[in-house]
Scaffold this motif. Structure first.
Motif, mmCIF file in Angstrom:
data_model
loop_
_atom_site.group_PDB
_atom_site.id
_atom_site.type_symbol
_atom_site.label_atom_id
_atom_site.label_comp_id
_atom_site.label_asym_id
_atom_site.label_seq_id
_atom_site.Cartn_x
_atom_site.Cartn_y
_atom_site.Cartn_z
ATOM 1 N N ALA A 8 0.807 -1.230 0.000
ATOM 2 C CA ALA A 8 0.000 0.000 0.000
ATOM 3 C C ALA A 8 0.832 1.268 0.000
ATOM 4 O O ALA A 8 0.355 2.320 -0.427
ATOM 5 C CB ALA A 8 -0.935 0.007 1.207
ATOM 6 N N THR A 9 2.078 1.195 0.469
ATOM 7 C CA THR A 9 2.883 2.411 0.573
ATOM 8 C C THR A 9 3.893 2.561 -0.558
ATOM 9 O O THR A 9 4.665 3.521 -0.575
ATOM 10 C CB THR A 9 3.635 2.459 1.919
ATOM 11 N N GLY A 10 3.906 1.636 -1.514
ATOM 12 C CA GLY A 10 4.797 1.735 -2.657
ATOM 13 C C GLY A 10 4.277 2.692 -3.708
ATOM 14 O O GLY A 10 3.200 3.286 -3.553
ATOM 15 N N LEU A 11 5.019 2.832 -4.795
ATOM 16 C CA LEU A 11 4.637 3.755 -5.865
ATOM 17 C C LEU A 11 3.244 3.447 -6.391
ATOM 18 O O LEU A 11 2.398 4.343 -6.512
ATOM 19 C CB LEU A 11 5.667 3.672 -7.004
ATOM 20 N N ILE A 12 2.986 2.186 -6.716
ATOM 21 C CA ILE A 12 1.683 1.821 -7.282
ATOM 22 C C ILE A 12 0.612 1.780 -6.204
ATOM 23 O O ILE A 12 -0.485 2.324 -6.367
ATOM 24 C CB ILE A 12 1.773 0.472 -8.013
ATOM 25 N N GLY A 13 0.919 1.132 -5.087
ATOM 26 C CA GLY A 13 -0.068 1.006 -4.020
ATOM 27 C C GLY A 13 -0.548 2.338 -3.488
ATOM 28 O O GLY A 13 -1.719 2.490 -3.124
ATOM 29 N N VAL A 27 -10.671 -0.897 2.209
ATOM 30 C CA VAL A 27 -9.340 -1.428 1.915
ATOM 31 C C VAL A 27 -8.601 -1.745 3.208
ATOM 32 O O VAL A 27 -8.461 -0.876 4.078
ATOM 33 C CB VAL A 27 -8.509 -0.428 1.088
ATOM 34 N N THR A 28 -8.136 -2.970 3.314
ATOM 35 C CA THR A 28 -7.235 -3.357 4.394
ATOM 36 C C THR A 28 -5.837 -3.464 3.814
ATOM 37 O O THR A 28 -5.607 -4.226 2.871
ATOM 38 C CB THR A 28 -7.632 -4.696 5.019
ATOM 39 N N ALA A 29 -4.899 -2.691 4.352
ATOM 40 C CA ALA A 29 -3.527 -2.664 3.864
ATOM 41 C C ALA A 29 -2.646 -3.496 4.784
ATOM 42 O O ALA A 29 -2.510 -3.185 5.971
ATOM 43 C CB ALA A 29 -3.017 -1.230 3.803
ATOM 44 N N LEU A 30 -2.064 -4.549 4.240
ATOM 45 C CA LEU A 30 -1.154 -5.389 5.007
ATOM 46 C C LEU A 30 0.247 -4.792 4.940
ATOM 47 O O LEU A 30 0.788 -4.595 3.846
ATOM 48 C CB LEU A 30 -1.158 -6.810 4.452
ATOM 49 N N VAL A 31 0.824 -4.506 6.082
ATOM 50 C CA VAL A 31 2.107 -3.810 6.137
ATOM 51 C C VAL A 31 3.051 -4.504 7.111
ATOM 52 O O VAL A 31 2.641 -5.338 7.921
ATOM 53 C CB VAL A 31 1.919 -2.333 6.547
ATOM 54 N N ARG A 32 4.327 -4.111 7.051
ATOM 55 C CA ARG A 32 5.367 -4.728 7.885
ATOM 56 C C ARG A 32 5.635 -3.978 9.183
ATOM 57 O O ARG A 32 6.185 -4.550 10.123
ATOM 58 C CB ARG A 32 6.683 -4.790 7.102
ATOM 59 N N GLU A 34 4.802 -0.306 11.948
ATOM 60 C CA GLU A 34 3.877 0.726 12.400
ATOM 61 C C GLU A 34 4.023 1.992 11.565
ATOM 62 O O GLU A 34 3.052 2.717 11.343
ATOM 63 C CB GLU A 34 4.110 1.031 13.883
ATOM 64 N N GLU A 35 5.252 2.264 11.109
ATOM 65 C CA GLU A 35 5.465 3.429 10.247
ATOM 66 C C GLU A 35 4.678 3.294 8.950
ATOM 67 O O GLU A 35 4.008 4.235 8.505
ATOM 68 C CB GLU A 35 6.956 3.582 9.945
ATOM 69 N N ALA A 36 4.745 2.108 8.341
ATOM 70 C CA ALA A 36 3.987 1.871 7.113
ATOM 71 C C ALA A 36 2.491 1.900 7.398
ATOM 72 O O ALA A 36 1.695 2.358 6.567
ATOM 73 C CB ALA A 36 4.387 0.534 6.502
ATOM 74 N N ALA A 37 2.100 1.421 8.571
ATOM 75 C CA ALA A 37 0.683 1.432 8.941
ATOM 76 C C ALA A 37 0.142 2.853 8.985
ATOM 77 O O ALA A 37 -0.984 3.124 8.522
ATOM 78 C CB ALA A 37 0.490 0.751 10.291
ATOM 79 N N ALA A 38 0.941 3.769 9.521
ATOM 80 C CA ALA A 38 0.503 5.163 9.592
ATOM 81 C C ALA A 38 0.327 5.759 8.205
ATOM 82 O O ALA A 38 -0.634 6.501 7.945
ATOM 83 C CB ALA A 38 1.519 5.980 10.396
ATOM 84 N N LYS A 39 1.238 5.437 7.288
ATOM 85 C CA LYS A 39 1.134 5.929 5.921
ATOM 86 C C LYS A 39 -0.105 5.365 5.229
ATOM 87 O O LYS A 39 -0.819 6.077 4.514
ATOM 88 C CB LYS A 39 2.387 5.562 5.126
ATOM 89 N N ALA A 40 -0.356 4.067 5.419
ATOM 90 C CA ALA A 40 -1.514 3.444 4.793
ATOM 91 C C ALA A 40 -2.812 4.033 5.329
ATOM 92 O O ALA A 40 -3.767 4.274 4.581
ATOM 93 C CB ALA A 40 -1.478 1.935 5.027
#
Length: 284
Positions: A8-13, A27-32, A34-40
């Motif tokens: 979800a936090t990449g160029l396309i996502g 949309v549920t964004a699966l991330v690695r 907490e930082e990525a979670a905040a962006k999503a």
């Protein structure tokens, strides 16, 4: 529709998530992390931090969705990661009829002046690993789409096209091309690509292979000329390109590819509307 999505936090996502949310999908964004979670979450998704090293954990995260889109990549672990995700998709979605969209890449088709989804694969070494993953998915009872994006651009110049601007200059200021520059690139604006992902996943069925391309196929020399301005361009010996970028990456960038994307235009009325890559570069 409840769409579960990786990357979800990449160029396309980063383009796909808000596009789906604007259409009213959950949309549920699966991330690695907490930082990525905040962006999503900021883009409108509900984040879920999971263990991507576990196919079981990925499958459990996929299962509640009405559809799944896999966009994430994992650097040096790319093949093993994609295989875990494929295993999870089969476990969670096999036999359910729920759409699963897996991301490939147009490079797997090799060079050609009229590439279609029926063109035999001829992948360069850097993406050859994708073929085994695709074949494993095609052998299962999945509502499968493998979406193969062309060269993605947009979002402030991010992506592969930025390499062109970073090419060396000659003594008299000319911008060198990648290799001879006669090779064509299939291209797609990230926002048009996001709309295509949405059209595919909301079609409710598997579409098989789909080339995610705009139908505009500029040569590398044409694109470099836009960036070079009055200074002009000069062809580079392919061996110099390989020496600087590595033989694997250079082999892919030197592919000569053209495609119309006709099949994509038959999915949900999708039509690319964004400026071409040349137009985008002229504004940079």
């Amino acid at each position: 529709m409840h769409v579960v999505l990786t990357g979800a936090t990449g160029l396309i996502g980063s383009a796909v998530v808000p596009h789906l949310v604007e259409q009213g999908h959950r949309v549920t964004a699966l991330v690695r992390s907490e930082e990525a979670a905040a962006k999503a979450q900021a883009s409108g998704a509900t984040p879920a931090v999971i263990d991507f090293d576990s196919a079981t954990a990925i499958a459990e995260a996929f299962r509640p969705g009405d559809a799944v889109i896999h966009l994430a990549a994992a650097g040096d672990d790319a093949e093993a990661f994609d295989r875990r995700v494929a295993e999870a998709a089969v476990g969670a979605l096999g036999g359910t009829g729920k759409p699963y969209v897996h991301t490939g890449g147009v490079w797997v088709y090799g060079s050609g002046d009229d590439l279609t989804e029926a063109t035999p694969y001829d992948a360069p070494a850097i993406t050859a690993w994708r073929l085994g993953v695709i074949e494993s998915l095609e052998a299962e009872d999945l509502a499968l789409t493998v979406l193969h994006p062309g060269i993605v651009y947009g979002d402030g110049g991010a992506g592969i096209p930025q390499i062109l601007a970073g090419q060396p200059r000659t003594g008299d200021g000319k911008l060198t091309t990648l290799g001879s520059g006669v090779q064509h690139w299939t291209t797609i604006h990230v926002d048009d690509l996001a709309a295509l992902y949405a059209a595919v996943v909301t079609s409710g069925t598997g579409q098989g292979a789909v080339l995610g391309v705009s139908g505009t196929n500029p040569t590398v020399a044409e694109l470099s000329a836009v960036l070079a301005g009055d200074a002009g361009v000069e062809a580079e010996d392919p061996s110099a390109t390989e020496s600087r970028l590595g033989s694997g990456f250079a082999e892919a960038l030197l592919l000569d590819q053209q495609a119309t994307g006709a099949k994509a235009r038959g999915i949900g009325g999708w039509t690319p509307t964004k400026p071409s890559l040349a137009e985008e570069l002229s504004r940079s």
